[in-house]
Structures are given as structure tokens and as C-alpha cells.
Design a protein around this motif. Structure first.
Motif, short mmCIF file in Angstrom:
data_model
loop_
_atom_site.label_atom_id
_atom_site.label_comp_id
_atom_site.label_asym_id
_atom_site.label_seq_id
_atom_site.Cartn_x
_atom_site.Cartn_y
_atom_site.Cartn_z
N ALA A 1 0.81 -1.21 0.00
CA ALA A 1 0.00 0.00 0.00
C ALA A 1 0.85 1.27 0.00
CB ALA A 1 -0.93 0.00 1.21
N GLU A 2 2.00 1.25 0.68
CA GLU A 2 2.80 2.47 0.79
C GLU A 2 3.35 2.92 -0.56
OE1 GLU A 2 6.09 1.76 3.33
OE2 GLU A 2 6.83 0.03 2.20
N LYS A 3 3.38 2.00 -1.55
CA LYS A 3 3.84 2.37 -2.88
C LYS A 3 2.71 2.86 -3.76
CE LYS A 3 7.51 -1.12 -2.74
NZ LYS A 3 8.04 -2.37 -3.38
N LEU A 4 1.46 2.74 -3.27
CA LEU A 4 0.30 3.05 -4.10
C LEU A 4 -0.45 4.30 -3.69
CD1 LEU A 4 -1.33 -0.51 -4.35
CD2 LEU A 4 0.19 0.57 -6.00
N VAL A 5 -0.57 4.53 -2.38
CA VAL A 5 -1.53 5.52 -1.91
C VAL A 5 -0.90 6.87 -1.59
CG1 VAL A 5 -3.04 3.75 -0.97
CG2 VAL A 5 -1.30 4.77 0.48
N ASN A 6 -1.73 7.90 -1.64
CA ASN A 6 -1.33 9.24 -1.23
C ASN A 6 -1.49 9.39 0.28
OD1 ASN A 6 -0.75 10.66 -3.75
ND2 ASN A 6 -2.92 10.29 -4.22
N ASN A 7 -0.90 10.44 0.81
CA ASN A 7 -1.10 10.82 2.22
C ASN A 7 -0.79 9.68 3.18
OD1 ASN A 7 -2.08 13.35 1.32
ND2 ASN A 7 -4.11 12.44 1.02
N ASN A 8 0.42 9.16 3.06
CA ASN A 8 0.85 8.11 3.97
C ASN A 8 0.75 8.62 5.40
OD1 ASN A 8 2.38 6.29 5.57
ND2 ASN A 8 3.46 5.60 3.76
N ASN A 9 -0.06 7.93 6.23
CA ASN A 9 -0.30 8.40 7.59
C ASN A 9 0.67 7.79 8.61
OD1 ASN A 9 -1.20 5.80 7.73
ND2 ASN A 9 -3.37 6.33 7.89
N GLY A 10 1.71 7.16 8.11
CA GLY A 10 2.69 6.56 9.01
C GLY A 10 2.36 5.13 9.38
N LEU A 11 1.16 4.69 8.99
CA LEU A 11 0.75 3.33 9.31
C LEU A 11 0.85 2.41 8.11
CD1 LEU A 11 -2.45 4.09 11.45
CD2 LEU A 11 -0.21 3.38 12.30
N SER A 12 0.87 3.01 6.92
CA SER A 12 0.85 2.22 5.70
C SER A 12 2.11 1.38 5.54
CB SER A 12 0.67 3.12 4.48
OG SER A 12 -0.58 3.77 4.52
N GLY A 13 1.94 0.29 4.88
CA GLY A 13 3.02 -0.63 4.58
C GLY A 13 2.43 -1.69 3.70
#
Length: 254
Positions: free
Chosen positions: A153-165
Motif C-alpha cells: 500500500a505504501e507504494k500506491l496511496v497518497n497521504n501516507n499516515n505513518g501506518l501504511s506498509g
């Protein structure tokens, strides 16, 4: 039980098993012969002009290996604008509390509470059309689902909230899991051209295989023989085990 009756039962059972094996083997073999004939008689080409000519002249079944490209790439709104795919799939998961109550042999009740990530549903998007050898077709006529693969997900989504991976967390209790198909894939397939377009041989969609062309042809022309032999051998082994179990049991029957 007398030895005579015991042997009669065993002989009858063996004859029955042999007849069943012959029937199943013959049925499977006939089915595989039809399958092989379908691929053997189909036209085969990986040439763009010849492939399109086969379609235009309604020449029947054709087998090919080619690149399939999304004509209308897709993404979910939360994805980065440059991230577009042939197809995307996301599964919503929620951290859910469960309660389990058990009662032991003495009648004492115990309640246990635990939490798990549970699927709440999956939604997907596909390119409306795809391109094969310079021509466009409806994606809904093709089965490309075997090409789905997990994407971080961290390579796909905007606005990484620090939880994505691995997942994209909407909050601490809700997250998305993503699967994607690249804009271009390469695959092998068989299709019918009698109507001047590509149509499935059977079923509702043309199944796209990631196998290389030669492997795809080899499997569909020769792989069936191995499957028939394997099924019959497994069936015989099961019957032998069954008879081996039956033999001593008959001694207990009066």
C-alpha cells in the motif's frame, strides 16, 4: 463367514472396481481426446497480421500468445495519480472483537474475548477495454484474474499516515489490502473467431494463461494423458486400500 463366501465377495468387489475403473478411464480419455482435438485443429500464430486476418475471415478457433494492454487504465481515488493499472482490487478489513463462550465437563463456563482482522468486502475496477495486436476488445470478455498480485500500500496511496506498509490504514481499526494487474501483461489463449471477433470456446470468458506459448500448447496437447493416468492410478490405490480393509472385516461377519 465361510472362505467360499468371503472369496466370492472379494472377487465380486474386484470385478466391480475394474469395471468402474474402465468406465472412468474411458470417459476421461474421451474428454481429453476432444480437448486435444480442439487445440490440434485450431490455427496457431503469434503474428499480428495473420492473427487479425484470421478474425476478419472468420476462420474458426485460434491459439496465440501476445501482449494485452489496458486501453483505459484504472486506479482507486486514494492512489497516486501516476499509479494506473489494468485492474485493481481492494479488500476492506476491520479489527473486530469476538466473544467465545465454552463450558467444560464440570459445567464451568469460560468467556474469552479476542480480536481479529475480518474482511468486510472487496471491490474492484477493470480497464473497460484491452488491446490485442492493435485492436480493442471488451475486457469483460476475458478472464485475467490469475494475474492479480499483492502490492504494498505504501507504494500506491497518497497521504501516507505513518501506518501504511503492507496495508493502507484508514484508521487504527480499518485498513485496505490491495491487489493489482499491471497495465500490460503477456498471455496465451484460445478463442473462436466465427463471428469476426474474439469469443470464448466455452463458458462466458476467454481464459488468459501466463504460460509461455510452447508450454501452453504442450500442456493442452499432451498434458491430458498424464491427468487421466494419475486419476486412474489414484483410484486403483484407493480401491486396493479398501479391499485390504474389507478382507479382515469379512471374518467378523457371520
Amino acid at each position: 463367514m465361510s472362505k467360499r463366501n468371503k472369496y466370492l465377495i472379494l472377487i465380486t468387489t474386484i470385478i466391480f472396481c475394474v469395471l468402474v475403473d474402465i468406465w472412468i478411464g474411458t470417459t476421461l480419455n474421451n474428454h481429453e481426446k476432444q480437448h486435444v482435438s480442439l487445440y490440434r485443429t485450431a490455427l496457431k500464430t503469434t503474428n499480428k497480421d495473420r492473427f487479425n486476418y484470421i478474425i476478419d475471415s472468420h476462420q474458426g478457433n485460434v491459439v496465440t500468445n501476445t501482449k494485452l494492454t489496458a486501453a483505459d487504465p484504472v486506479r482507486f481515488h486514494e492512489m497516486k495519480s501516476k499509479q494506473k493499472f489494468f485492474a485493481v482490487k481492494r479488500t476492506l478489513e476491520e479489527y473486530t472483537m469476538h466473544t467465545e463462550t465454552t463450558t467444560d465437563s464440570k459445567g464451568r463456563t469460560t468467556t474469552r474475548t479476542y480480536w481479529t482482522w475480518d474482511d468486510q468486502g472487496t471491490d474492484s475496477k477493470y480497464s473497460r477495454r484491452l488491446e490485442i495486436f492493435g485492436r480493442k476488445y471488451k475486457t469483460s470478455n476475458f478472464d485475467i484474474n490469475s494475474y492479480f498480485a499483492h502490492a504494498d500500500a505504501e507504494k500506491l496511496v497518497n497521504n501516507n499516515n505513518g501506518l501504511s506498509g503492507y496495508y493502507h490504514y484508514l484508521d487504527s481499526d480499518t485498513r485496505y489490502k490491495y491487489e493489482v494487474i499491471p497495465v500490460s501483461i503477456t498471455g496465451s489463449f484460445i478463442a473462436n473467431t466465427n463471428r469476426g471477433t474474439l469469443a470464448p470456446i466455452s463458458g462466458e470468458r476467454i481464459k488468459i494463461s501466463s504460460e509461455h506459448y510452447k508450454d501452453y500448447l504442450n500442456y493442452n496437447l499432451h498434458g491430458g494423458e498424464k491427468k487421466v493416468i494419475l486419476v486412474v492410478v489414484l483410484l486403483i490405490l484407493i480401491e486396493i486400500l479398501g479391499i485390504a480393509y474389507l478382507y479382515p472385516v469379512l471374518d467378523e461377519v457371520y
